[in-house]
Design an enzyme around this catalytic site. Structure first.
Site, PDB file in Angstrom:
ATOM      1  N   CYS A  22      -2.912   0.504  14.837  1.00 27.16           N
ATOM      2  CA  CYS A  22      -3.794   0.790  13.699  1.00 27.16           C
ATOM      3  C   CYS A  22      -4.996  -0.156  13.687  1.00 27.16           C
ATOM      4  CB  CYS A  22      -3.029   0.664  12.385  1.00 27.16           C
ATOM      5  SG  CYS A  22      -4.013   1.203  10.946  1.00 27.16           S
ATOM      6  N   CYS A  42      -0.597   6.844   7.517  1.00 24.01           N
ATOM      7  CA  CYS A  42      -1.939   6.259   7.447  1.00 24.01           C
ATOM      8  C   CYS A  42      -2.997   7.283   7.856  1.00 24.01           C
ATOM      9  CB  CYS A  42      -2.002   5.035   8.356  1.00 24.01           C
ATOM     10  SG  CYS A  42      -3.626   4.247   8.444  1.00 24.01           S
ATOM     11  N   TRP A  64      20.321  19.355  46.118  1.00 24.52           N
ATOM     12  CA  TRP A  64      18.933  18.888  46.253  1.00 24.52           C
ATOM     13  C   TRP A  64      17.986  19.747  45.429  1.00 24.52           C
ATOM     14  CZ3 TRP A  64      14.724  21.480  48.458  1.00 24.52           C
ATOM     15  CH2 TRP A  64      13.592  20.698  48.714  1.00 24.52           C
ATOM     16  N   ARG A  87       3.927   6.826   3.110  1.00 23.18           N
ATOM     17  CA  ARG A  87       3.145   7.976   3.566  1.00 23.18           C
ATOM     18  C   ARG A  87       2.308   7.574   4.786  1.00 23.18           C
ATOM     19  NH1 ARG A  87       0.753   5.845  -0.950  1.00 23.18           N
ATOM     20  NH2 ARG A  87      -1.507   5.433  -0.850  1.00 23.18           N
ATOM     21  N   THR A 143       0.807  -1.226   0.000  1.00 24.31           N
ATOM     22  CA  THR A 143       0.000   0.000   0.000  1.00 24.31           C
ATOM     23  C   THR A 143       0.838   1.273   0.000  1.00 24.31           C
ATOM     24  OG1 THR A 143      -0.126   0.078   2.423  1.00 24.31           O
ATOM     25  CG2 THR A 143      -1.835  -1.177   1.261  1.00 24.31           C
ATOM     26  N   TYR A 193      16.005  18.760  41.861  1.00 22.98           N
ATOM     27  CA  TYR A 193      14.544  18.860  41.786  1.00 22.98           C
ATOM     28  C   TYR A 193      14.134  19.735  40.610  1.00 22.98           C
ATOM     29  CZ  TYR A 193       9.712  19.863  42.989  1.00 22.98           C
ATOM     30  OH  TYR A 193       8.343  19.989  42.944  1.00 22.98           O
ATOM     31  N   CYS A 200      -4.950   5.405  11.473  1.00 23.59           N
ATOM     32  CA  CYS A 200      -4.344   5.387  12.810  1.00 23.59           C
ATOM     33  C   CYS A 200      -3.642   6.696  13.155  1.00 23.59           C
ATOM     34  CB  CYS A 200      -3.383   4.222  12.962  1.00 23.59           C
ATOM     35  SG  CYS A 200      -1.936   4.285  11.880  1.00 23.59           S
ATOM     36  N   ASP A 254      17.243  14.386  49.704  1.00 21.97           N
ATOM     37  CA  ASP A 254      15.869  14.476  50.183  1.00 21.97           C
ATOM     38  C   ASP A 254      15.665  13.539  51.373  1.00 21.97           C
ATOM     39  OD1 ASP A 254      12.947  15.415  49.248  1.00 21.97           O
ATOM     40  OD2 ASP A 254      12.847  13.335  49.949  1.00 21.97           O
TER      41      ASP A 254
END
Length: 491
Positions: free
Chosen positions: A42, A69, A422, A67, A34, A426, A72, A442
């Protein structure tokens, strides 16, 4: 998932036939008969294995002449996290996904990650099946497909939003990459909402995602004026101040997608807004890979069993995250949020004509660089730290741009007075989305890792965490949530 997954045809075949959403975006299925490439999820009848070729990226399938779809919709796939096996590739991808190649050549991208242009090209082709420019082009075209099929934007606005300054070039590139002109996509997939209404985009992710848990984390830190967080949605006002916009994020109950609603947002802003929302909700996380790395630790296995959809909450703006991290030093989440609300009330940019509760922007670095922050109740030393942070960001000596190495970013942060490892870790965890950030100092992490005995020290916690690399940020979130009460996260 390892980057060699697409070469493991047996695993790909099982995931394709099962339409396993956990593999969405990790590989693409191209069908020789295709000329179309698809996501693993899909809904079309599965092709014969002899007609299938697997590719590690949409760009690789496109470069091979396939190319996308129409069923999907590859433009809705979450991005893969190939950076797990290569820090340099991860930095380059972060820059590319943020649109770096829109304004810079490939050579500049290579220089940013300390490689030569040819080295970078070879790395991308080896790991992703296509070079940086091909990935950038495919990314723009897939965004254009999504905007054409899901919004009422004109073709001209779609071209601008996807980074094309010329309609002719856009039409040519779209026809080459998608096999049809933009007008054909618009005719086949006309958006349901009408002209003048808010735009709604669908953002895919690999399940599971505990959206309610994410909203709960963010809601405890909500700042009225810039955001509104309900049990099922996140709303925020965004800049620029001259033409502010609004966004609302909610979960689709039927699909592995979030719904992003945009109001008053200029088309050219859309790519950046989408990227920030994906970062905020950690939509590109590959929890299959994360859990595989963490589950050997019994404590983390317990956390994963309890909260399989837990992800790392990001931040809308890096400077905002950094300010809130400093405000949260040595105080509770509630106290830090109170200080943040006072800061926004005193120094945030008021916005005319916006709805109540969404009518301010977070203060800029320039607004805080010399502000008397003690007036909102900050201790003198912390106010001084915030001013130093603001001055560094205003001067450009500290920024939160994607593609930074974790260690280099932490070094720049800790060079500022009042910011230690610390806080820097974060900030990296939430502002940069660094999956390996680990604030070893921590106290709650140390207590959890030491239980039922005495808490570990920082060196011991760091050593314990090495086996979880490069996903230590996810371990941090699980350990915080396992703590009773949940009190580990700052600000």
């Amino acid at each position: 998932m390892d980057s060699s997954l697409f070469q493991d045809t047996a695993t790909c075949e099982r995931a394709r036939l099962a339409r396993d959403a956990r593999f969405d975006g990790l590989f693409y299925t191209a069908v020789r008969t295709t000329g179309i490439y698809c996501r693993p999820v899909c809904p079309a009848p599965p092709p014969k294995p002899a007609n299938v070729q697997y590719y590690p990226s949409a760009a690789a399938a496109s470069a091979a002449g396939y190319r996308p779809c129409l069923r999907c919709r590859p433009e809705r796939s979450p991005a893969a996290q190939q950076q797990a096996g290569d820090a340099v590739l991860g930095r380059a991808l972060a820059l590319l996904n943020a649109g770096f190649l829109q304004d810079h050549p490939v050579g500049a991208l290579a220089a940013r990650v300390d490689l030569g242009a040819r080295q970078l090209q070879r790395l991308f082709v080896a790991r992703l099946g296509a070079g940086p420019l091909q990935l950038h082009t495919t990314r723009r075209l897939l965004l254009a497909r999504q905007l054409l099929s899901e919004t009422h934007l004109s073709v001209t606005d779609v071209a601008l939003a996807s980074g094309f300054n010329s309609i002719r070039r856009f039409n040519d590139a779209f026809r080459t990459g998608c096999g049809m002109p933009p007008s054909a996509i618009r005719r086949q997939t006309a958006p349901a909402h009408g002209q003048g209404q808010a735009l709604v985009l669908r953002l895919g992710y690999r399940p599971p995602l505990d959206f309610g848990l994410m909203l709960g984390f963010l809601r405890r830190r909500m700042i009225p004026g810039i955001e509104r967080i309900e049990a099922d949605s996140y709303e925020r006002v965004i800049g620029p101040a001259q033409r502010p916009g609004l966004l609302r994020v909610s979960a689709d109950p039927q699909r592995s997608e979030l719904r992003l609603q945009l109001d008053r947002v200029e088309p050219v802003q859309i790519p950046q807004v989408v990227a920030r929302v994906r970062h905020l909700f950690d939509l590109d996380a590959d929890l299959l890979q994360v859990h595989a790395a963490l589950a050997s630790e019994p404590l983390l296995a317990q956390g994963i069993a309890q909260r399989p959809g837990l992800r790392v909450p990001g931040g809308w703006d890096g400077f905002e995250v950094a300010v809130r991290a400093v405000l949260g030093q040595q105080v509770s989440v509630a106290a830090a949020t109170t200080l943040a609300r006072r800061l926004v009330a005193a120094y945030g940019q008021p916005l005319d004509g916006m709805p109540a509760g969404l009518d301010r922007l977070f203060p800029s670095p320039q607004a805080l660089a010399d502000a008397p922050l003690e007036a909102i109740g900050l201790p003198r030393t912390r106010a001084s730290t915030l001013r130093a942070l603001a001055q560094a960001c205003a001067a450009g000596t500290l920024d939160f741009a994607p593609g930074q190495a974790l260690e280099a970013f932490v070094q720049r942060c800790v060079a500022l007075p009042g910011i230690g490892p610390w806080t820097a870790q974060y900030i990296a965890l939430r502002a940069l989305g660094q999956p390996d950030a680990f604030p070893a100092g921590d106290l709650v992490l140390q207590q959890m890792l030491g239980a039922p005995g005495p808490r570990l020290n920082q060196r011991q916690a760091e050593a314990r965490s090495q086996r979880w690399r490069p996903w230590r940020a996810y371990a941090v979130l699980h350990l915080w949530h396992l703590s009773v009460p949940f009190s580990g996260a700052p600000e």
